[in-house]
Design a protein around this motif. Structure first.
Motif, PDB file in Angstrom:
ATOM      1  N   LEU A 145     -11.570  30.761  73.155  1.00  0.00           N
ATOM      2  CA  LEU A 145     -12.642  31.672  72.725  1.00  0.00           C
ATOM      3  C   LEU A 145     -12.274  32.557  71.526  1.00  0.00           C
ATOM      4  O   LEU A 145     -13.088  32.737  70.618  1.00  0.00           O
ATOM      5  CB  LEU A 145     -13.109  32.556  73.896  1.00  0.00           C
ATOM      6  CG  LEU A 145     -13.928  31.870  75.001  1.00  0.00           C
ATOM      7  CD1 LEU A 145     -14.263  32.874  76.110  1.00  0.00           C
ATOM      8  CD2 LEU A 145     -15.206  31.261  74.440  1.00  0.00           C
ATOM      9  N   PHE A 154     -18.315  33.032  66.264  1.00  0.00           N
ATOM     10  CA  PHE A 154     -18.332  34.446  66.669  1.00  0.00           C
ATOM     11  C   PHE A 154     -18.194  35.387  65.473  1.00  0.00           C
ATOM     12  O   PHE A 154     -18.570  36.541  65.540  1.00  0.00           O
ATOM     13  CB  PHE A 154     -17.162  34.759  67.617  1.00  0.00           C
ATOM     14  CG  PHE A 154     -17.329  34.247  69.020  1.00  0.00           C
ATOM     15  CD1 PHE A 154     -18.575  34.012  69.564  1.00  0.00           C
ATOM     16  CD2 PHE A 154     -16.206  34.019  69.819  1.00  0.00           C
ATOM     17  CE1 PHE A 154     -18.717  33.547  70.871  1.00  0.00           C
ATOM     18  CE2 PHE A 154     -16.341  33.564  71.120  1.00  0.00           C
ATOM     19  CZ  PHE A 154     -17.592  33.319  71.648  1.00  0.00           C
ATOM     20  N   LYS A 169     -28.402  35.252  68.361  1.00  0.00           N
ATOM     21  CA  LYS A 169     -27.154  35.586  69.039  1.00  0.00           C
ATOM     22  C   LYS A 169     -26.634  34.385  69.824  1.00  0.00           C
ATOM     23  O   LYS A 169     -27.421  33.639  70.406  1.00  0.00           O
ATOM     24  CB  LYS A 169     -27.391  36.726  70.021  1.00  0.00           C
ATOM     25  CG  LYS A 169     -27.568  38.042  69.329  1.00  0.00           C
ATOM     26  CD  LYS A 169     -27.703  39.150  70.345  1.00  0.00           C
ATOM     27  CE  LYS A 169     -28.010  40.428  69.584  1.00  0.00           C
ATOM     28  NZ  LYS A 169     -28.011  41.597  70.381  1.00  0.00           N
ATOM     29  N   LEU A 193     -13.577  42.800  71.227  1.00  0.00           N
ATOM     30  CA  LEU A 193     -14.918  42.281  71.512  1.00  0.00           C
ATOM     31  C   LEU A 193     -15.973  43.146  70.835  1.00  0.00           C
ATOM     32  O   LEU A 193     -16.961  42.646  70.310  1.00  0.00           O
ATOM     33  CB  LEU A 193     -15.150  42.254  73.029  1.00  0.00           C
ATOM     34  CG  LEU A 193     -16.538  41.835  73.481  1.00  0.00           C
ATOM     35  CD1 LEU A 193     -16.835  40.398  73.070  1.00  0.00           C
ATOM     36  CD2 LEU A 193     -16.692  41.978  74.990  1.00  0.00           C
ATOM     37  N   LEU A 248     -16.609  42.192  67.363  1.00  0.00           N
ATOM     38  CA  LEU A 248     -17.454  40.991  67.294  1.00  0.00           C
ATOM     39  C   LEU A 248     -18.908  41.362  67.543  1.00  0.00           C
ATOM     40  O   LEU A 248     -19.806  40.914  66.866  1.00  0.00           O
ATOM     41  CB  LEU A 248     -17.034  39.963  68.352  1.00  0.00           C
ATOM     42  CG  LEU A 248     -15.736  39.215  68.116  1.00  0.00           C
ATOM     43  CD1 LEU A 248     -15.523  38.197  69.217  1.00  0.00           C
ATOM     44  CD2 LEU A 248     -15.776  38.497  66.777  1.00  0.00           C
ATOM     45  N   ARG A 249     -19.087  42.198  68.561  1.00  0.00           N
ATOM     46  CA  ARG A 249     -20.466  42.592  68.889  1.00  0.00           C
ATOM     47  C   ARG A 249     -21.106  43.379  67.757  1.00  0.00           C
ATOM     48  O   ARG A 249     -22.299  43.325  67.537  1.00  0.00           O
ATOM     49  CB  ARG A 249     -20.487  43.398  70.177  1.00  0.00           C
ATOM     50  CG  ARG A 249     -21.002  42.570  71.316  1.00  0.00           C
ATOM     51  CD  ARG A 249     -21.262  43.417  72.494  1.00  0.00           C
ATOM     52  NE  ARG A 249     -20.072  44.127  72.880  1.00  0.00           N
ATOM     53  CZ  ARG A 249     -19.636  44.214  74.123  1.00  0.00           C
ATOM     54  NH1 ARG A 249     -20.285  43.624  75.093  1.00  0.00           N
ATOM     55  NH2 ARG A 249     -18.571  44.893  74.426  1.00  0.00           N
ATOM     56  N   SER A 252     -23.342  39.205  66.781  1.00  0.00           N
ATOM     57  CA  SER A 252     -23.376  37.752  66.902  1.00  0.00           C
ATOM     58  C   SER A 252     -23.440  37.262  68.346  1.00  0.00           C
ATOM     59  O   SER A 252     -23.739  36.107  68.582  1.00  0.00           O
ATOM     60  CB  SER A 252     -22.168  37.130  66.206  1.00  0.00           C
ATOM     61  OG  SER A 252     -20.985  37.561  66.834  1.00  0.00           O
ATOM     62  N   ILE A 253     -23.107  38.130  69.322  1.00  0.00           N
ATOM     63  CA  ILE A 253     -23.066  37.600  70.686  1.00  0.00           C
ATOM     64  C   ILE A 253     -23.793  38.480  71.713  1.00  0.00           C
ATOM     65  O   ILE A 253     -23.912  39.698  71.558  1.00  0.00           O
ATOM     66  CB  ILE A 253     -21.618  37.382  71.185  1.00  0.00           C
ATOM     67  CG1 ILE A 253     -20.794  38.669  71.126  1.00  0.00           C
ATOM     68  CG2 ILE A 253     -20.922  36.305  70.397  1.00  0.00           C
ATOM     69  CD1 ILE A 253     -19.395  38.484  71.673  1.00  0.00           C
TER      70      ILE A 253
END
Ligand SMILES: [Zn+2]
Ligand SMILES: [Zn+2]
Length: 277
Positions: free
Chosen positions: A76, A82, A89, A119, A122-123, A127-128
Motif C-alpha cells: 500500500l 495515492f 477518490k 496517511l 495523502l488525505r 485522493s482517498i
C-alpha cells in the motif's frame, strides 16, 4: 470482465530464482469490470497495479483489504495512485481492529518512523476515502455490480473478511487466509455458491500440513480443502492462491497436474482470466 493475479504468495515475498514462475509478490488480485477497477488486498502485487493505473489515468478504484497482516498491506505505501490528485477518490475498504476504525489502523501503519509520509498527508491530496468493514455481513452496491462481504474468525488472531463480487452475470469469490473446518464449511460453501471463479487459500499441501494443530495455528487451508469448497459450492473454476513461501516452482509444478482435471488451476503472477459477460 477480466480477473488478473498480481500477487499470489503467502506470508512474505519470495523474489528468488526458484519461485518466479508462479511469482514472489504477496496477495493482490484485480477485477476490471465495465470501467471499475476492484482490487483485493494490498500485498506487494499492488505496486505493479498502481504503475499500470497511473499510465491508464484511472480513477474509479476500489480496494478491499481482507485483513491487516503484513502480506496483505505491505504494498500500500507504494501504490502510486495515492500520490496524485484524481477525479474521484480511491475507496479503501478495510477491517476494524478491536475498537479502532480502519482509518485509525491505516493511520498507524502509514506513519513515521516506518515510512516518510503520513496517511493525513495523502488525505490532504484528497485522493482517498476509507470505509471500515465490521464483522457483520455487508453489501456494497456499484453501478453495475455488487460486493458482498462476510467475516470469519478462522484466521488468527482477529479473523478475515471474505469477498464475493457479482457483476451483471458473473460471480467471483475471493477467500484467502482461512482455515477450513467442519464448523464453517457450510457457511463457506453457501458464500461461494455457483461462483464462476473461486480464489481460495491453498497454503499447504495436505501431506505437509502436519499435525492438525500446526495448520490451525497458521489459520490456512490445503489444496485439497480448496478443491472441496469448489466441488461442494458448484463453482466452475478454482484458482489456488496464497502459496506457502517455502514452495518453489518445482513443488508447485508437481501439484499442478494433480488438480487440472477438476477445473482447478494454480494462479500465477500475470495470469489473466477473461469472462464474457
Ligand atoms: Zn496472508
Ligand atoms: Zn493472514
Amino acid at each position: 470482465m477480466i480477473v488478473k493475479f498480481y500477487g499470489i504468495r503467502g506470508s512474505h515475498p519470495t523474489p528468488n530464482a526458484n519461485f518466479l514462475k508462479y511469482g514472489g509478490n504477496t496477495p493482490c488480485v484485480v477485477i476490471r469490470d465495465k470501467g471499475k477497477v476492484i482490487i483485493f488486498d494490498g500485498g506487494t502485487g499492488i505496486i505493479e497495479v498502481g504503475k499500470e493505473l497511473i499510465k491508464e489515468d484511472r480513477s474509479d478504484i476500489y480496494i478491499f483489504i481482507s485483513h491487516s497482516h503484513y502480506d496483505h498491506i505491505q504494498g500500500l505505501p507504494f501504490f502510486k495512485p495515492f500520490f496524485r490528485r484524481s477525479k474521484r477518490k480511491i475507496k479503501i475498504y478495510g477491517p476494524s481492529f478491536l475498537e479502532k476504525s480502519y482509518d485509525k489502523v491505516l493511520e498507524e501503519f502509514l506513519s513515521s518512523p516506518f515510512i516518510p509520509f503520513s496517511l493525513n498527508e495523502l488525505r490532504g491530496k484528497d485522493s482517498i476515502e476509507i470505509i471500515t468493514l465490521e464483522e457483520k455481513e455487508k453489501i456494497f452496491l456499484f453501478e453495475n455490480g455488487v460486493m458482498k462481504t462476510i467475516h470469519s474468525k478462522n484466521h488468527p488472531l482477529h479473523g478475515v473478511h471474505l469477498f464475493s463480487y457479482l457483476s451483471s452475470s458473473k460471480k467471483i469469490t475471493y477467500m484467502t487466509d482461512i482455515k477450513v473446518d467442519d464448523g464453517i464449511m457450510k457457511e463457506l460453501v453457501a458464500f461461494a455458491r455457483d461462483s464462476d471463479i473461486l480464489i481460495f487459500d491453498s497454503f499447504f499441501l495436505k501431506k505437509e500440513s502436519g499435525e492438525e494443530d500446526e495448520s490451525k495455528r497458521f489459520g490456512h487451508s490445503s489444496f485439497e480443502d480448496a478443491l472441496k469448497v469448489k466441488e461442494l459450492s458448484g463453482s466452475k473454476m478454482l484458482y489456488f492462491f496464497h502459496y506457502n513461501p517455502d514452495y518453489s516452482d518445482e513443488i508447485l509444478d508437481g501439484v499442478k497436474k494433480e488438480f487440472e482435471k477438476n477445473n482447478a488451476f494454480l494462479s500465477f503472477e500475470g495470469l489473466e482470466v477473461n469472462l464474457d459477460d
